[in-house]
Design a protein around this motif. Structure first.
Motif, mmCIF file in Angstrom:
data_model
loop_
_atom_site.group_PDB
_atom_site.id
_atom_site.type_symbol
_atom_site.label_atom_id
_atom_site.label_comp_id
_atom_site.label_asym_id
_atom_site.label_seq_id
_atom_site.Cartn_x
_atom_site.Cartn_y
_atom_site.Cartn_z
ATOM 1 N N ASN A 1 -2.385 49.719 -23.370
ATOM 2 C CA ASN A 1 -3.695 49.077 -23.261
ATOM 3 C C ASN A 1 -4.469 49.577 -22.045
ATOM 4 O O ASN A 1 -4.332 49.040 -20.943
ATOM 5 C CB ASN A 1 -3.515 47.564 -23.158
ATOM 6 N N PRO A 2 -5.307 50.609 -22.213
ATOM 7 C CA PRO A 2 -6.109 51.119 -21.080
ATOM 8 C C PRO A 2 -7.167 50.142 -20.595
ATOM 9 O O PRO A 2 -7.803 50.392 -19.573
ATOM 10 C CB PRO A 2 -6.761 52.383 -21.655
ATOM 11 N N TRP A 3 -7.378 49.022 -21.308
ATOM 12 C CA TRP A 3 -8.334 47.997 -20.892
ATOM 13 C C TRP A 3 -7.687 46.942 -19.990
ATOM 14 O O TRP A 3 -8.385 46.112 -19.440
ATOM 15 C CB TRP A 3 -8.944 47.318 -22.115
ATOM 16 N N ALA B 1 0.042 50.441 -16.947
ATOM 17 C CA ALA B 1 0.147 51.706 -16.206
ATOM 18 C C ALA B 1 -0.825 52.761 -16.705
ATOM 19 O O ALA B 1 -1.005 53.788 -16.044
ATOM 20 C CB ALA B 1 1.578 52.243 -16.296
ATOM 21 N N VAL B 2 -1.473 52.534 -17.854
ATOM 22 C CA VAL B 2 -2.448 53.508 -18.365
ATOM 23 C C VAL B 2 -3.877 52.992 -18.217
ATOM 24 O O VAL B 2 -4.797 53.530 -18.843
ATOM 25 C CB VAL B 2 -2.159 53.868 -19.843
ATOM 26 N N TYR B 3 -4.075 51.998 -17.388
ATOM 27 C CA TYR B 3 -5.410 51.415 -17.213
ATOM 28 C C TYR B 3 -6.414 52.447 -16.704
ATOM 29 O O TYR B 3 -6.161 53.184 -15.757
ATOM 30 C CB TYR B 3 -5.342 50.258 -16.230
ATOM 31 N N ILE C 1 -2.458 55.851 -24.907
ATOM 32 C CA ILE C 1 -2.417 56.531 -23.617
ATOM 33 C C ILE C 1 -3.607 57.487 -23.535
ATOM 34 O O ILE C 1 -3.721 58.391 -24.353
ATOM 35 C CB ILE C 1 -1.093 57.297 -23.443
ATOM 36 N N PRO C 2 -4.517 57.311 -22.570
ATOM 37 C CA PRO C 2 -5.698 58.175 -22.483
ATOM 38 C C PRO C 2 -5.287 59.645 -22.386
ATOM 39 O O PRO C 2 -4.394 60.008 -21.616
ATOM 40 C CB PRO C 2 -6.384 57.711 -21.198
ATOM 41 N N CYS C 3 -5.945 60.478 -23.168
ATOM 42 C CA CYS C 3 -5.527 61.882 -23.264
ATOM 43 C C CYS C 3 -6.737 62.767 -23.516
ATOM 44 O O CYS C 3 -7.677 62.372 -24.210
ATOM 45 C CB CYS C 3 -4.501 62.042 -24.391
ATOM 46 N N ARG C 4 -6.712 63.974 -22.943
ATOM 47 C CA ARG C 4 -7.756 64.967 -23.202
ATOM 48 C C ARG C 4 -7.121 66.352 -23.256
ATOM 49 O O ARG C 4 -6.078 66.607 -22.666
ATOM 50 C CB ARG C 4 -8.843 64.907 -22.129
ATOM 51 N N VAL C 5 -7.767 67.244 -23.996
ATOM 52 C CA VAL C 5 -7.292 68.619 -24.147
ATOM 53 C C VAL C 5 -7.936 69.479 -23.073
ATOM 54 O O VAL C 5 -9.142 69.375 -22.816
ATOM 55 C CB VAL C 5 -7.623 69.155 -25.551
#
Length: 711
Positions: free
Chosen positions: A167-169, A174-176, A320-324
Motif C-alpha cells: 500500500n503506497p498510500w 515500507a513502500v509508501y 510496489i512502486p516501479c518504473r523502467v
C-alpha cells in the motif's frame, strides 16, 4: 468437531465479489434465534477505497495492507447483542493464521490485525465489520472465516477470500510514496515508454503493462507461489512476503527462467524460430498469461527491455512502486576492474575479442521502498535487474541496490552495488592493434552511463535521472537528452596525439530513408606538413553485441600544411545501409594515419537510424462503454514498395489485438486505417499501433495517449 444434536448447514449466496460460503450450527428441534445468512464483501466500495478498481475482474476482493476494508453481515432472528454475542475472524495465509476478536473500538494498531464493528449498525440486521491488516502484512491470497458466537454458545460462520497487496498510500508501509502523482504513475499507470537507441537519437517504444487485464493479477500471484523459495519453505516464504526487499529479489529471479520456472527465456542470438522475436512484444499481458496458461513453461523470447517491462508489471500489481529505466552505454565489466577494453584494427574496424562489453542501452527497473535493513539514507529508488547476467546469492537476479549507494560508491552494501556501479561508471579503453601488437590507445571516462532515462510523470516524454546515479560535471536538462555523445571532448569522438587530432561529428539524428551525413575534422598540431591516410568504415551491430564485418568503407589521402585543419565530409546512402535496418545500430569509425611516422589516431561513434513513425489520431472526447473511432496513417519514406501487417492494441480500450494487412505501398504512398474501439476503463490509456514490414527487417510504431472521462 460439531457438538451432539447439531448439524452443519451451508448457505451459498451470490454477493458483490462472488459466492460467499456460510455455515451455522443449529439444534435439530428448532432454528437458532440469531443466524448469519451471508457476508457481503462490498466489492465496489472496497475497490474504490483501496484504489484497486482495475482488478474488478478478479475472483477475489483485492485490497491493500494497512487500510480497513468493510464487510456487511446479513443477520436473521433477534438483534445482535454486543453484551452476550461476539464475533471472531480467523485470517489464513496458507498454513499461517491469526484469530482476531471483533471489538467496538475504532482505535486500531498499524502493526497487528484488527477488526471492529460499526457501532451505528448494531441495532440493524445488516451490521458492518471493518477488517484491517497491519502495514507490514504479507502479500498474498488470503482466506478468512467469520464466526458469530451467541449467548447459548451457538455459532454461525462465513468463509471468504481476499488478495492483499502493498500500500503506497499508507505511511507505515515500507513502500509508501508521499505524492499522489507519483503513485498514479508508478503504481496505477498501465502503460508507459521504454527508451532505446542512442542518446542523440532516442527511440521511445510504447509498452502496455497490462496489470488490469484479466488473468494478469493471478499470474503475478502464481509467480510467487511457484518460486523456488516458496517451494523450499512455504511457511518462511509467506512470512518474508511482508518485506518488499525480499519480494523484489524473488520477482527479479522469477522473471527470467535460468534457475526456476521463470517467465521469460532470454535469447540474444539471431535465431528466434522457436518463439517470438523480443522486438515484437508490445505488452506484458500476453507474456504473463501465456506463461501461466502453459503450466509455467518459459515464454520465448525476451531481451533486457522485455524482462524489465514484465517485472514492472508484476511489481505494480503487487503494489510496489516501479518504473523502467534505460542506461545508455551500459558496461558489463566481467573482471570487476572498472575498465572496458575495446579493440580496433589499424583501419578502424571494431573487433570482438574482449570478454567485457558495452551495451548501447540496457534496461532495468527501479522500485521505491524503505531500506530498513541498511539504515537511514538508503531509502528511495532501488535498482533491480531481471535480465540474467550474473548470479546474486546463487540466483540470476540483481538488486535491490539503492541508487543513492551507487552514486556514493557504497560497494560495502547489499545487493549487487559493485556490478551496477560499473554499469554506469566504468572507463573505456580504445586500443588499436596491428599484427597482434598494440600501436595506439586512448581512454574515455565519460562514455559509460552517459545518459540514464525514465518516463516523466504524467507525460509521454523522458526524464533525465543521470544525476541520481553519478556526480556529473555539468548539469543537464531533465527534459532534453545530452547531445554530448556526438560532440563531447573525449577520445572516442575526438582522438588526438602529439601531432594530429581528429574528431567525428554526425550532423543530426538520422531517420530511415535519409543519407547518413557526417564530418571528420583533422588538425595538424605541428609546424611541419603532413600527408595522412584516412580510413572510414561502418559496421552494423546489435545493442548488446560487438559489430559484424564492415558493410561500408572508403579510404583516402589528405595533405595538411603546418598547423592546418581540414574537414572531410562523407555520407552513407540509404541503399548502402538498407539491409542493416531494424533494431541494429551502426559503429562508425575513422582512423587517421601519419604516413611518415605511422602514428594512428582513432575517432568513433555508435548511432542508430530511427524508423519512421505511424500517426495515431483519436477524437478528443472519449467516454467509457461507447464506440469510438481512431485512425492510423503511414507514409512510405523508403525508395521501394513496402507491405506488412498493422497491429493495434490498447489496454482498457481494445479487447485483445486487431490486425490489418497492408498491401504493397509504393514510395511516397500513404495508407490510413480506421479502427473502432469501446473503452472499458476511465483514465489515461495508451492506444498503440505497430506495422511489421515483411520485406524489410523493421517495425514501424506509433501511439496516442487517450483520456477516457467518466460519463
Amino acid at each position: 468437531m460439531l457438538s451432539e444434536g447439531w448439524a452443519k448447514v451451508y448457505i451459498t449466496v451470490e454477493g458483490d465479489s462472488g459466492d460467499i460460503e456460510c455455515c451455522c450450527e443449529k439444534k435439530d428441534s428448532h432454528m437458532e434465534d440469531l443466524s448469519l445468512q451471508y457476508v457481503n464483501l462490498e466489492e465496489s466500495e472496497n475497490l474504490e477505497r483501496h484504489r484497486t478498481q482495475g482488478f474488478r475482474s478478479s475472483k477475489a476482493l483485492v485490497v491493500r495492507r494497512g487500510a480497513p476494508f468493510r464487510v456487511s453481515l446479513q443477520l436473521e432472528g433477534r438483534t445482535f447483542d454486543p453484551k452476550t454475542d461476539f464475533l471472531r475472524i480467523k485470517v489464513m495465509l496458507g498454513s499461517l493464521y491469526v484469530i482476531i476478536p471483533v471489538t467496538s473500538s475504532k482505535k486500531v494498531s498499524s502493526s497487528s490485525w484488527n477488526a471492529y464493528i460499526d457501532p451505528e449498525g448494531l441495532n440493524l440486521q445488516r451490521p458492518s465489520i471493518f477488517i484491517c491488516s497491519p502495514a507490514s502484512a504479507s502479500v498474498g491470497y488470503y482466506r478468512f472465516q467469520l464466526c458469530v458466537f451467541t449467548q447459548d454458545s451457538r455459532t454461525a460462520c462465513a468463509i471468504g477470500k481476499f488478495i492483499l497487496l502493498c500500500n503506497p498510500w499508507c505511511r507505515e508501509d515500507a513502500v509508501y510514496v508521499p505524492f499522489e502523482d507519483q503513485r498514479e504513475e508508478y503504481v496505477q499507470n498501465d502503460s508507459g515508454l521504454l527508451f532505446m537507441g542512442t542518446p542523440m537519437n532516442l527511440v521511445s517504444r510504447p509498452w502496455s503493462f497490462d496489470q488490469y487485464e484479466p488473468g494478469v493479477l493471478e499470474a503475478c500471484l502464481n509467480l510467487l507461489q511457484v518460486s523456488p523459495r516458496h517451494q523450499k519453505n512455504t511457511r518462511l516464504d509467506y512470512l518474508n512476503r511482508n518485506n518488499p526487499v525480499y519480494i523484489s529479489r524473488v520477482v527479479s529471479a522469477m522473471i527470467n527462467s535460468e534457475d526456476d520456472l521463470g517467465v521469460l527465456k532470454g535469447n540474444w542470438s539471431d535465431d528466434f524460430k522457436q518463439g517470438v522475436h523480443p522486438s515484437m512484444w508490445t505488452g506484458s499481458g500476453d507474456i504473463l498469461k501465456q506463461w501461466a496458461q502453459s503450466g509455467y513453461s518459459p515464454v520465448k523470447y525476451g531481451q533486457c527491455w522485455v524482462f524489465a517491462a514484465v517485472m514492472c508489471t508484476v511489481m505494480r500489481v503487487l503494489g510496489i512502486p516501479c518504473r523502467v529505466v534505460t542506461n545508455f552505454n551500459s558496461a558489463h565489466d566481467t573482471n570487476a576492474n572498472l575498465v572496458i577494453e575495446e579493440y580496433y584494427t589499424e583501419t578502424g574496424q571494431k573487433l570482438n575479442v574482449s570478454k567485457d562489453s558495452i551495451w548501447n542501452f540496457h534496461v532495468w527497473v527501479e522500485c521505491y521502498m524503505t531500506r530498513r535493513d541498511l539504515g537511514p539514507g538508503m531509502d528511495g529508488w532501488q535498482v533491480l535487474d531481471p535480465t540474467p547476467q550474473e548470479r546474486s546469492g546463487g540466483e540470476f537476479c540483481c538488486g535491490p541496490a539503492p541508487v543513492k549507494a551507487i552514486k556514493d560508491r557504497r560497494i560495502d552494501m547489499p545487493y549487487d552495488i559493485p556490478f551496477v556501479y560499473a554499469e554506469v561508471n566504468a572507463d573505456v579503453l580504445s586500443i588499436i592493434v596491428s599484427k597482434g601488437r598494440v600501436i595506439s590507445y586512448s581512454k574515455d571516462t565519460e562514455k559509460v552511463g552517459s545518459l540514464i532515462l525514465t518516463k516523466a510523470i504524467g507525460f509521454p516524454i523522458h526524464q533525465n535521472i543521470t544525476g541520481d546515479y553519478k556526480h556529473i560535471k555539468s548539469p543537464t536538462s531533465s527534459l532534453t537528452p545530452r547531445r554530448s555523445t556526438m560532440s563531447r571532448d573525449s577520445t572516442l569522438s575526438r582522438g588526438s596525439s602529439n601531432g594530429v587530432s581528429v574528431s567525428l561529428t554526425l550532423d543530426r539524428a538520422h531517420v530511415a530513408g535519409e543519407p547518413v551525413c557526417f564530418a571528420v575534422k583533422v588538425i595538424n598540431r605541428q609546424n611541419v606538413a603532413k600527408k595522412m591516410k584516412v580510413h572510414f568504415n561502418a559496421q552494423a551491430k546489435e545493442y548488446n553485441h560487438g559489430p559484424s564485418d564492415a558493410f561500408w568503407e572508403t579510404h583516402g589521402v589528405i595533405k595538411l600544411a603546418p598547423m592546418e585543419a581540414k574537414v572531410v565530409h562523407q555520407q552513407i546512402l540509404p541503399a548502402e545501409y538498407a539491409h542493416v535496418l531494424g533494431d541494429n545500430l551502426i559503429n562508425l569509425a575513422v582512423v587517421v594515419e601519419d604516413m611518415d611516422s605511422q602514428e594512428r589516431v582513432l575517432a568513433s561513434e555508435e548511432f542508430n537510424i530511427a524508423s519512421p513513425h505511424l500517426t495515431v489520431q483519436v477524437a478528443d472526447s472519449i467516454v467509457p462503454n461507447k464506440v469510438q473511432t481512431a485512425s492510423v496513417s503511414f507514409t512510405n519514406p523508403f525508395s521501394h514498395p513496402v507491405s506488412g501487417v498493422l497491429t493495434v492494441a490498447g489496454a482498457g480500450l481494445i479487447q485483445g489485438k486487431v490486425n490489418f494487412r497492408v498491401l504493397s505501398l509504393c514510395p511516397g504512398g500513404r495508407m490510413e486505417q480506421h479502427i473502432t474501439f469501446v473503452p472499458s476503463m476511465v483514465g489515461t490509456k495508451m492506444l498503440q499501433a505497430s506495422l511489421s514490414l515483411t520485406n524489410i527487417s523493421s517495425t514501424i510504431r506509433g501511439f496516442k495517449m487517450v483520456s477516457v472521462h467518466g460519463a
